[in-house]
Design a protein around this motif. Structure first.
Motif, short mmCIF file in Angstrom:
data_model
loop_
_atom_site.label_atom_id
_atom_site.label_comp_id
_atom_site.label_asym_id
_atom_site.label_seq_id
_atom_site.Cartn_x
_atom_site.Cartn_y
_atom_site.Cartn_z
N ALA A 112 0.85 -1.20 0.00
CA ALA A 112 0.00 0.00 0.00
C ALA A 112 0.88 1.24 0.00
O ALA A 112 1.92 1.26 0.66
N ASP A 113 0.46 2.24 -0.75
CA ASP A 113 1.13 3.53 -0.70
C ASP A 113 0.45 4.33 0.41
O ASP A 113 -0.74 4.65 0.31
N SER A 145 0.39 7.25 1.16
CA SER A 145 -0.15 8.58 0.82
C SER A 145 -1.46 8.47 0.03
O SER A 145 -2.05 9.48 -0.34
N ASN A 146 -1.88 7.23 -0.24
CA ASN A 146 -3.11 7.01 -1.01
C ASN A 146 -4.22 6.48 -0.08
O ASN A 146 -4.12 5.38 0.47
N GLU A 147 -5.27 7.27 0.07
CA GLU A 147 -6.31 6.94 1.05
C GLU A 147 -6.97 5.58 0.80
O GLU A 147 -7.22 4.81 1.72
N GLU A 148 -7.22 5.29 -0.47
CA GLU A 148 -7.88 4.01 -0.79
C GLU A 148 -6.97 2.84 -0.43
O GLU A 148 -7.40 1.85 0.18
N ASP A 149 -5.69 2.96 -0.80
CA ASP A 149 -4.70 1.93 -0.45
C ASP A 149 -4.67 1.72 1.06
O ASP A 149 -4.65 0.59 1.55
N LYS A 201 5.66 15.65 -2.40
CA LYS A 201 5.86 14.20 -2.27
C LYS A 201 6.27 13.81 -0.84
O LYS A 201 5.74 12.86 -0.26
N ASP A 232 3.40 14.43 1.52
CA ASP A 232 2.34 13.44 1.24
C ASP A 232 2.63 12.09 1.90
O ASP A 232 1.76 11.50 2.52
N ILE A 233 3.85 11.61 1.72
CA ILE A 233 4.18 10.27 2.26
C ILE A 233 4.43 10.36 3.77
O ILE A 233 3.84 9.59 4.54
N LYS A 279 1.10 13.23 5.53
CA LYS A 279 -0.28 12.83 5.21
C LYS A 279 -0.44 11.32 5.38
O LYS A 279 -1.48 10.85 5.85
N GLY A 280 0.62 10.56 5.05
CA GLY A 280 0.58 9.11 5.24
C GLY A 280 0.34 8.75 6.70
O GLY A 280 -0.47 7.88 7.02
#
Ligand code: NAP
Length: 247
Positions: free
Chosen positions: A62-63, A65-69, A109, A112-113, A116-117
């Motif tokens: 999972a990334d 920084s990606n909410e769905e992941d 970036k 984000d990671i 936000k991650g």
């Protein structure tokens, strides 16, 4: 009846500090969920390494920084293990350069990671911790989030943000018996610092009172302590693990 085993989720657990942290938890009988993002990750090899230690291991791509992941990742961990006792928000990157040359993309970036991650994963996990009225969250900050560093304005901002985030979460969730703390490592030997030139490393080493870089294991042991009941009266703190760099 068999005692219920404790469960830890470590983001960015495929290498460096994250992997060493997962190992210390596994050594102490925790089942481990290990998050990674790269397609190059030796998923089966890492899984076997942990299973050989006698614990269950779930590898989740999972990334952060990606909410769905992130939401899918947490769902997978819950459906496999039924709970998350300890969350270690460790996934992080650097994109170092002087501010004059820093692109908006490189700033975004890293925020984000790293920042936000940490927010996304924490938000997804606390839902389950709140139901259990129990949990410990450990976030990876850095000494540069406290004192700053030339060439790391994006990274330092993300780590300072993590410190503020940690303290707010600690205040918000204390009544639910959920603790949140941060560790602030100095210079630790991992892939992240391997990119530094030898003379830079030597120079850094000379500025550290203990005169050496730290090991991932030395960080992992503190993260482990913060996840256990041995630290039951500690919340909202930032613990430096830096050989005395920042006092
Ligand atoms: P590392 O060796 O570079 O490992 C980084 C880990 O983060 C890897 O497991 C990587 O996964 C994962 N990751 C990167 N981007 C991700 C994303 N978008 N989603 C999910 N996982 C992602 O780093 P490290 O040195 O162990 O550092 C770990 C943490 O400690 C970081 O937060 C770092 O900022 C902090 N820290 C490190 C130092 C130091 O001196 N090393 C000092 C202070 C703080 P893949 O393997 O899949 O790429």
């Amino acid at each position: 009846m068999e005692e219920e085993r404790r469960v830890v989720l470590v983001t960015g657990g495929s290498r460096g500090i994250g992997k060493e942290t997962a190992k210390v938890y596994a050594e102490n009988g925790y089942d481990v969920a290990i998050n990674y993002v790269s397609d190059k990750t030796d998923v089966e090899g890492i899984k076997k390494e942990f299973q050989d230690m006698g614990v269950k291991c779930l590898m989740v791509k999972a990334d952060v920084s990606n909410e769905e992941d992130v939401n899918n990742m947490v769902e997978k961990v819950i459906s496999e293990f039924g709970k998350i006792d300890v969350l270690v928000n460790n996934a992080g990157i650097t994109k170092d350069t002087l501010l004059m040359r820093m692109s908006k993309e490189d700033f975004d970036k890293v925020i984000d990671i790293n920042l936000k991650g940490t927010f996304l994963v924490t938000k997804a996990v606390i839902k389950y911790m709140m139901k259990k009225r129990n949990g410990s969250i450990i976030n990876l900050a850095s000494v540069v989030g406290v004192v700053g560093n030339s060439g790391q304005s994006n990274y330092s901002a993300s780590k300072a943000g993590i410190i503020g985030f940690t303290k707010s979460v600690a205040k918000e969730l204390a009544s639910r018996n959920i603790r949140a703390n941060a560790v602030a490592p100095g210079f630790i030997e991992t892939d992240m610092t391997n990119v530094l030139k030898d003379d830079v490393k030597e120079n850094i080493g000379n500025q550290i009172p203990l005169k050496r870089m730290g090991t991932a294991k030395e960080v992992a042991e503190v993260i482990y302590f913060l996840g256990t009941e041995k630290s039951s009266y500690i919340t909202g703190q930032v613990i430096n693990i830096d050989g005395g760099m920042v006092m």
